[in-house]
Motif scaffolding. Structure first.
Motif, PDB file in Angstrom:
ATOM      1  N   ARG B  93      39.976  41.960  97.365  1.00  0.00           N
ATOM      2  CA  ARG B  93      40.443  42.733  96.236  1.00  0.00           C
ATOM      3  C   ARG B  93      40.443  41.838  95.017  1.00  0.00           C
ATOM      4  O   ARG B  93      40.949  40.716  95.060  1.00  0.00           O
ATOM      5  N   ASN B  94      39.927  42.352  93.992  1.00  0.00           N
ATOM      6  CA  ASN B  94      39.824  41.536  92.794  1.00  0.00           C
ATOM      7  C   ASN B  94      40.414  42.311  91.636  1.00  0.00           C
ATOM      8  O   ASN B  94      39.759  43.195  91.070  1.00  0.00           O
ATOM      9  N   CYS B  95      41.642  41.948  91.309  1.00  0.00           N
ATOM     10  CA  CYS B  95      42.263  42.604  90.156  1.00  0.00           C
ATOM     11  C   CYS B  95      41.617  42.048  88.888  1.00  0.00           C
ATOM     12  O   CYS B  95      41.327  40.853  88.778  1.00  0.00           O
ATOM     13  N   HIS B  96      41.441  42.931  87.950  1.00  0.00           N
ATOM     14  CA  HIS B  96      40.779  42.503  86.708  1.00  0.00           C
ATOM     15  C   HIS B  96      41.658  41.571  85.902  1.00  0.00           C
ATOM     16  O   HIS B  96      41.205  40.874  85.014  1.00  0.00           O
ATOM     17  N   THR B  97      42.927  41.545  86.222  1.00  0.00           N
ATOM     18  CA  THR B  97      43.820  40.661  85.485  1.00  0.00           C
ATOM     19  C   THR B  97      43.946  39.285  86.135  1.00  0.00           C
ATOM     20  O   THR B  97      44.786  38.479  85.731  1.00  0.00           O
ATOM     21  N   SER B  98      43.154  39.055  87.152  1.00  0.00           N
ATOM     22  CA  SER B  98      43.278  37.772  87.836  1.00  0.00           C
ATOM     23  C   SER B  98      42.831  36.596  86.940  1.00  0.00           C
ATOM     24  O   SER B  98      43.166  35.452  87.214  1.00  0.00           O
ATOM     25  N   THR B  99      42.132  36.917  85.926  1.00  0.00           N
ATOM     26  CA  THR B  99      41.705  35.848  85.018  1.00  0.00           C
ATOM     27  C   THR B  99      42.868  35.361  84.162  1.00  0.00           C
ATOM     28  O   THR B  99      42.845  34.228  83.672  1.00  0.00           O
ATOM     29  N   ILE B 100      43.826  36.196  83.958  1.00  0.00           N
ATOM     30  CA  ILE B 100      44.989  35.789  83.158  1.00  0.00           C
ATOM     31  C   ILE B 100      45.818  34.839  83.993  1.00  0.00           C
ATOM     32  O   ILE B 100      46.187  35.142  85.131  1.00  0.00           O
ATOM     33  N   LEU B 101      46.113  33.706  83.440  1.00  0.00           N
ATOM     34  CA  LEU B 101      46.882  32.707  84.183  1.00  0.00           C
ATOM     35  C   LEU B 101      48.355  33.091  84.166  1.00  0.00           C
ATOM     36  O   LEU B 101      48.992  33.118  83.116  1.00  0.00           O
ATOM     37  N   THR B 102      48.802  33.356  85.337  1.00  0.00           N
ATOM     38  CA  THR B 102      50.214  33.727  85.436  1.00  0.00           C
ATOM     39  C   THR B 102      50.900  32.786  86.406  1.00  0.00           C
ATOM     40  O   THR B 102      50.301  32.373  87.415  1.00  0.00           O
ATOM     41  N   PRO B 103      52.138  32.437  86.126  1.00  0.00           N
ATOM     42  CA  PRO B 103      52.856  31.545  87.064  1.00  0.00           C
ATOM     43  C   PRO B 103      53.104  32.257  88.380  1.00  0.00           C
ATOM     44  O   PRO B 103      53.566  33.388  88.406  1.00  0.00           O
ATOM     45  N   ASN B 104      52.801  31.573  89.474  1.00  0.00           N
ATOM     46  CA  ASN B 104      52.934  32.177  90.798  1.00  0.00           C
ATOM     47  C   ASN B 104      54.111  31.668  91.579  1.00  0.00           C
ATOM     48  O   ASN B 104      54.184  31.846  92.790  1.00  0.00           O
ATOM     49  N   GLY B 105      55.022  31.019  90.925  1.00  0.00           N
ATOM     50  CA  GLY B 105      56.192  30.512  91.627  1.00  0.00           C
ATOM     51  C   GLY B 105      57.323  30.334  90.634  1.00  0.00           C
ATOM     52  O   GLY B 105      57.152  30.387  89.421  1.00  0.00           O
ATOM     53  N   LYS B 106      58.482  30.127  91.190  1.00  0.00           N
ATOM     54  CA  LYS B 106      59.661  30.009  90.332  1.00  0.00           C
ATOM     55  C   LYS B 106      59.565  28.778  89.437  1.00  0.00           C
ATOM     56  O   LYS B 106      59.846  28.835  88.241  1.00  0.00           O
ATOM     57  N   GLU B 107      59.165  27.690  90.006  1.00  0.00           N
ATOM     58  CA  GLU B 107      59.090  26.453  89.223  1.00  0.00           C
ATOM     59  C   GLU B 107      58.078  26.593  88.110  1.00  0.00           C
ATOM     60  O   GLU B 107      58.335  26.187  86.964  1.00  0.00           O
ATOM     61  N   ASN B 108      56.965  27.156  88.480  1.00  0.00           N
ATOM     62  CA  ASN B 108      55.928  27.372  87.464  1.00  0.00           C
ATOM     63  C   ASN B 108      56.446  28.223  86.334  1.00  0.00           C
ATOM     64  O   ASN B 108      56.233  27.921  85.150  1.00  0.00           O
ATOM     65  N   GLN B 110      59.549  28.839  85.457  1.00  0.00           N
ATOM     66  CA  GLN B 110      60.641  28.233  84.696  1.00  0.00           C
ATOM     67  C   GLN B 110      60.164  27.077  83.845  1.00  0.00           C
ATOM     68  O   GLN B 110      60.739  26.774  82.789  1.00  0.00           O
ATOM     69  N   SER B 111      59.119  26.442  84.314  1.00  0.00           N
ATOM     70  CA  SER B 111      58.633  25.322  83.521  1.00  0.00           C
ATOM     71  C   SER B 111      57.785  25.792  82.345  1.00  0.00           C
ATOM     72  O   SER B 111      57.491  25.026  81.433  1.00  0.00           O
ATOM     73  N   MET B 112      57.410  27.024  82.354  1.00  0.00           N
ATOM     74  CA  MET B 112      56.607  27.573  81.259  1.00  0.00           C
ATOM     75  C   MET B 112      57.463  27.745  80.024  1.00  0.00           C
ATOM     76  O   MET B 112      58.616  28.123  80.095  1.00  0.00           O
ATOM     77  N   ALA B 113      56.871  27.544  78.879  1.00  0.00           N
ATOM     78  CA  ALA B 113      57.603  27.715  77.616  1.00  0.00           C
ATOM     79  C   ALA B 113      57.836  29.187  77.344  1.00  0.00           C
ATOM     80  O   ALA B 113      57.111  30.056  77.825  1.00  0.00           O
ATOM     81  N   ARG B 114      58.840  29.410  76.513  1.00  0.00           N
ATOM     82  CA  ARG B 114      59.152  30.820  76.221  1.00  0.00           C
ATOM     83  C   ARG B 114      57.988  31.516  75.534  1.00  0.00           C
ATOM     84  O   ARG B 114      57.674  32.663  75.833  1.00  0.00           O
ATOM     85  N   GLU B 115      57.409  30.819  74.647  1.00  0.00           N
ATOM     86  CA  GLU B 115      56.304  31.448  73.924  1.00  0.00           C
ATOM     87  C   GLU B 115      55.174  31.792  74.853  1.00  0.00           C
ATOM     88  O   GLU B 115      54.596  32.880  74.767  1.00  0.00           O
ATOM     89  N   GLU B 116      54.879  30.869  75.737  1.00  0.00           N
ATOM     90  CA  GLU B 116      53.794  31.113  76.693  1.00  0.00           C
ATOM     91  C   GLU B 116      54.115  32.323  77.564  1.00  0.00           C
ATOM     92  O   GLU B 116      53.255  33.178  77.812  1.00  0.00           O
ATOM     93  N   LEU B 117      55.367  32.317  78.001  1.00  0.00           N
ATOM     94  CA  LEU B 117      55.766  33.419  78.873  1.00  0.00           C
ATOM     95  C   LEU B 117      55.631  34.751  78.150  1.00  0.00           C
ATOM     96  O   LEU B 117      55.098  35.718  78.690  1.00  0.00           O
ATOM     97  N   THR B 118      56.131  34.785  76.922  1.00  0.00           N
ATOM     98  CA  THR B 118      56.024  36.015  76.139  1.00  0.00           C
ATOM     99  C   THR B 118      54.569  36.404  75.950  1.00  0.00           C
ATOM    100  O   THR B 118      54.203  37.574  76.063  1.00  0.00           O
ATOM    101  N   GLU B 119      53.761  35.421  75.716  1.00  0.00           N
ATOM    102  CA  GLU B 119      52.342  35.704  75.519  1.00  0.00           C
ATOM    103  C   GLU B 119      51.724  36.271  76.787  1.00  0.00           C
ATOM    104  O   GLU B 119      50.917  37.208  76.730  1.00  0.00           O
ATOM    105  N   VAL B 120      52.088  35.698  77.899  1.00  0.00           N
ATOM    106  CA  VAL B 120      51.543  36.196  79.174  1.00  0.00           C
ATOM    107  C   VAL B 120      51.915  37.651  79.385  1.00  0.00           C
ATOM    108  O   VAL B 120      51.080  38.472  79.777  1.00  0.00           O
ATOM    109  N   ILE B 121      53.180  37.931  79.066  1.00  0.00           N
ATOM    110  CA  ILE B 121      53.629  39.323  79.238  1.00  0.00           C
ATOM    111  C   ILE B 121      52.788  40.254  78.372  1.00  0.00           C
ATOM    112  O   ILE B 121      52.315  41.306  78.836  1.00  0.00           O
TER     113      ILE B 121
END
Lengths: 620, 236
Positions: B93-108, B110-121
């Motif tokens: 299965r290949n979701c079309h959003t798989s290219t978007i880098l998203t954190p796959n764990g809690k540490e990832n 939490q270590s992400m910046a707020r801006e980055e997180l907002t941007e990902v959303i």
């Protein structure tokens, strides 16, 4: 050579020895992955169920590959989670990534693969139960309540927002079996109201992530609610006082309206009404006058008359004379218990409650009424006697009609009314017959109307030969019934019997002889049941009366029947009277004497013998 | 007499009309006053200012709603169209959003910046705008799917759009408050594009639902992380 031999031998042993023992080795059975769970969405564990091991030591291995990657990895940790499990630590766990997991069982003979399982860790989260559950009773207000608070499992990281948990509480009393569930949402505190005073409660809580499974229930926390009964007591006191007050008011109202209620619930039973019956005359026991007033011009009623009128209850005094009115008024005044009765010449109006009929003074008053009525009836009967040619014949036939009657008779009207054949009655005979009738009727007055007494008609003259065995059987039947039920509390049962008999009689029709004109006395029962008026001669007269042959020296009635003595009938009289006249003072002896006395009169009278005599007064 | 009667009637009617008019004016004024108060900008006095916490709550509620919708649709699809679960064929299965880098764990995460997180959303939400619309279209064409689900698909497309708008507002607010820097790019068009495969519509739809369900969960989770990091009043 030896070596090869040894080797082959060894090989044989290895291969065939087990066979010789009877065991079979096989490749292992297929294992199955039972479940995978993550307690905090950071690590997860998978468990499997091994299949058959095939008799050989089997090893299990778990392999997985991640989404969109062909690299196959083996389980990093087989020990942490226990037997037949694989534990994925934080480094190996990726959320929102699809894992494809397979378990392989291997033994010496082969290996087998389990079915692969796809999991995404975010959907298999099953947290630990909430921790530090505390329950306290809050008594700030008048009604205490429970405050339950808890904390999320320490492993689940809700503080950073990584996991969002919702909670559920359940409460129950210690002794009950059903739990009361409450969904608490994301809050970590909950209030429980409506507690039972002094009850012991058990509280448990569990949690669930927004995508995942419910946790186990936390260990139960016990709490006892203090007694707050004193608060409730005051309320109950108020309620009791108020209700008592209302109750008092209601009873007072009821007492005020007791009379009208009484009349509503137990309506007075109308007494028998006889046309032209003069109560006061009967009171004085003046025989001649009593029955003179009873004679009605159109009595006995003709064929065209309404049969229902002949029923005692239906009779109305339609020609009220002054004397009767006065006397009825007197009667009503004298009768203390007769309240609310209208004063008119209707003799039946003087009746009051049915209960008083037998027991009270009113009963006596009623007797007087009856006397009056009978008097007037007697006079009527007198007038009509001449006109009744051939009535006797009719009666005779009627009697023959029903040979197998085995019960009492229905008296729907007093014997005096029964049409008599044209007996040439001496005035004195008339007198005595009327008296007899009066006495007889007195007896009736102490019964509820319609009670059965046996009547014996006494067509004196020509009918003797005609009346045959039928009479005797009547009386025997009635006698039997009496003997069987000597102590009937009321005469209603007899009446019931007679009702049946009447109808039975009705069925057995005998075509009346020519010239029969006794349709007036057709069976009332039939009429009232809505059937066509079957001209059935006979009925009451035929059953009610038996011919008295004569009175012997011992003052015993000799009733007419073929070849039998009338002594038995005498007995019948006595027993019947016993059963029916309990309230009045009668002894067997007295009755007999009365009967005897009456018997003397009877012969001279118009031939009717009343077996039920109640009037204990000596008759002059 | 008649004239008198007529006069009184006229007076009465006039009075009643006047009264009605007064009442109407009163009510209308009230309404207009309410209406006037509904449009509110930050600078206006007497305005009820929405706090960042409130904004976050609204946005998170909205996201939760989307998620429940997706769950329902996914389960329906699974129940009626694809009885066999965990099929090997569906691994690829290949979701079309798989290219978007998203954190796959809690540490990832939490270590992400707020801006980055907002941007990902925001990226995720934008990436789903078109596919959801297409999904709704395909739902409408498949008459074997019930109307309720078709309506839900359309609703979902709208809701995602609104959520994106909401998150944009949140990010604006945060920028205004100085919580995050102004480095968030305004995304006009999605980075990923979806090819409209004609083969195996149902399968595609199911995969789409599966992918979207996962992505909505991601969005929810990231929003919660943001909220608990920035405005941890309650719920964290």
């Amino acid at each position: 050579m030896r070596k090869s031999l040894g080797m082959t031998l060894l090989w044989f042993v290895l291969v065939f020895a087990p066979r010789a023992e009877g065991t079979r080795y096989s490749p292992p059975g297929k294992p199955t992955l039972t479940r995978c769970r993550s307690p905090e969405k950071e690590t997860f564990t998978c468990w499997w169920e091994p299949g058959s091991d095939g008799g050989l030591p089997t090893t299990y291995a778990l392999y997985y590959c991640k989404e969109n990657s062909d690299a196959v990895h083996e389980c990093p940790d087989y020990q942490t989670a226990g037997e037949n499990s694989c534990f994925f630590n934080k480094n190996d766990t990726s959320i929102w990534v699809n894992y494809n997991i397979t378990v392989v069982a291997t033994n010496a003979l082969g290996s087998s693969f389990s079915d692969p399982v796809d999991i995404d860790v975010v959907y298999i989260v099953e947290p630990n139960p909430p921790e530090r559950l505390t329950v306290t009773v809050m008594e700030d207000t008048s009604w205490p309540f429970l405050r339950v608070s808890w904390e999320p499992p320490h492993k689940a990281d809700t503080r950073s927002g990584w996991i969002t948990l919702i909670y559920e509480i359940r409460v129950k009393l210690e002794q009950e079996t059903e739990w009361e569930m409450h969904l608490a949402g994301q809050q970590k505190m909950f209030n429980i109201f409506s507690l039972r005073s002094g009850g012991k409660y058990l509280v448990q809580v569990r949690c669930k992530p927004d995508q995942g499974f419910w946790s186990e229930w936390s260990p139960a926390s016990q709490i006892k609610v203090p007694e707050y009964f004193h608060q409730e007591k005051s309320v109950w006191l108020l309620v009791t006082v108020f209700s008592a007050f209302i109750f008092l008011i209601l009873t007072w109202l009821l007492h005020l309206n007791s009379r009208s209620l009484k009349h509503f619930i137990l309506p007075p039973v109308p007494g028998p009404k006889i046309k032209g019956f003069d109560n006061q005359l009967l009171k004085n026991c003046k025989s001649g006058e009593v029955f003179s007033t009873l004679v009605v011009s159109d009595f006995p009623p003709t064929a065209s008359s309404n049969y229902e009128d002949l029923l005692v209850e239906y009779l109305e005094v339609y020609v009220p004379t002054e004397q009767e009115q006065l006397e009825s008024k007197k009667l009503h005044n004298g009768c203390l218990k007769c309240e609310g009765s209208t004063s008119d010449s209707d003799s039946g109006r003087g009746s009051c409650d049915s209960r008083t009929l037998l027991l009270d003074k009113c009963g006596e008053a009623k007797e007087d009424e009856r006397q009056k009525d009978q008097r007037s009836a007697g006079t009527d009967a007198e007038r009509q006697q001449q006109g009744w040619e051939g009535e006797a014949m009719a009666y005779a036939h009627e009697d023959m009609v029903s040979p197998d009657i085995s019960g009492g008779r229905v008296k729907t009207w007093p014997s005096v009314f029964s049409p008599l054949p044209q007996f040439s009655l001496h005035p004195q005979e008339q007198q005595s017959s009327l008296e007899m009738a009066k006495q007889h009727y007195l007896s009736d007055s102490l019964f509820p109307p319609g009670s059965t007494t046996s009547y014996f008609t006494q067509p004196v003259h020509s009918i003797k030969e005609v009346l045959g065995p039928s009479y005797w059987e009547f009386s025997s039947g009635s006698k039997q019934s009496d003997l069987l039920h000597p102590h009937m509390p009321s005469c209603r049962q007899l009446q019931a019997h007679s009702d049946v008999n009447i109808s039975r009689i009705g069925r057995k029709e005998v075509p009346p002889p020519a010239g029969l004109q006794s349709t007036e006395y057709a069976d009332i029962q039939r009429v009232t049941q809505g059937e066509t008026v079957l001209v059935q001669p006979k009925m009451p007269q035929g059953e009610d009366y038996s011919k008295v042959k004569g009175v012997d020296r011992d003052n015993m009635l000799l009733l007419q029947r073929e070849g039998m003595e009338s002594d038995e009938q005498q007995e019948t009289n006595g027993s019947k009277e016993d059963s029916c006249t309990s309230p009045t003072v009668t002894t067997t002896k007295k009755i007999h004497s009365a009967t005897r006395i009456r018997g003397e009169m009877l012969l001279a009278a118009n031939g009717y013998v009343d077996t039920a005599t109640i009037c204990s007064q000596p008759i002059q | 007499m008649k004239e008198l009667k007529e006069k009184t009637i006229n007076h009465l009617s006039a009075l009643s009309i006047v009264w009605v008019v007064l009442v109407c004016i009163l009510f209308c004024s009230r309404l207009t006053s309410v209406g006037a108060a509904s449009i509110c900008t930050n600078s206006q006095a007497g305005c009820h200012v929405i706090t960042l916490a409130n904004l976050f709550d609204r946005v998170i509620q909205h996201s939760a709603k989307i998620q429940s919708f997706t769950n329902y649709l996914h389960s329906e699809f699974e129940q009626y169209f694809l009885p066999g679960k965990n099929q090997i064929g569906r691994v690829s299965r290949n979701c079309h959003t798989s290219t978007i880098l998203t954190p796959n764990g809690k540490e990832n995460a939490q270590s992400m910046a707020r801006e980055e997180l907002t941007e990902v959303i925001l990226k995720l939400l934008l990436a789903w705008r078109d596919p959801l619309w297409q999904f709704h279209q395909s739902m409408a064409h498949h008459h074997d799917f019930n109307n309720f689900s078709s309506n839900k698909a359309l609703e979902m497309s709208d809701m995602v759009h609104e959520l994106r708008k909401g998150v944009e507002k949140v990010s604006e607010k945060m920028q205004k408050l100085g919580i995050i820097s102004n480095s968030i790019r305004r995304l006009a068009s999605p980075e990923t594009s979806v090819q409209n495969d004609s083969e195996q519509h149902l399968m595609k739809d199911y995969d789409l639902l599966y992918c979207f369900r996962r992505d909505s969960n991601k969005v929810q989770n990231y929003l919660m992380i943001l909220k608990c990091r920035i405005v941890p009043e309650y719920g964290c």
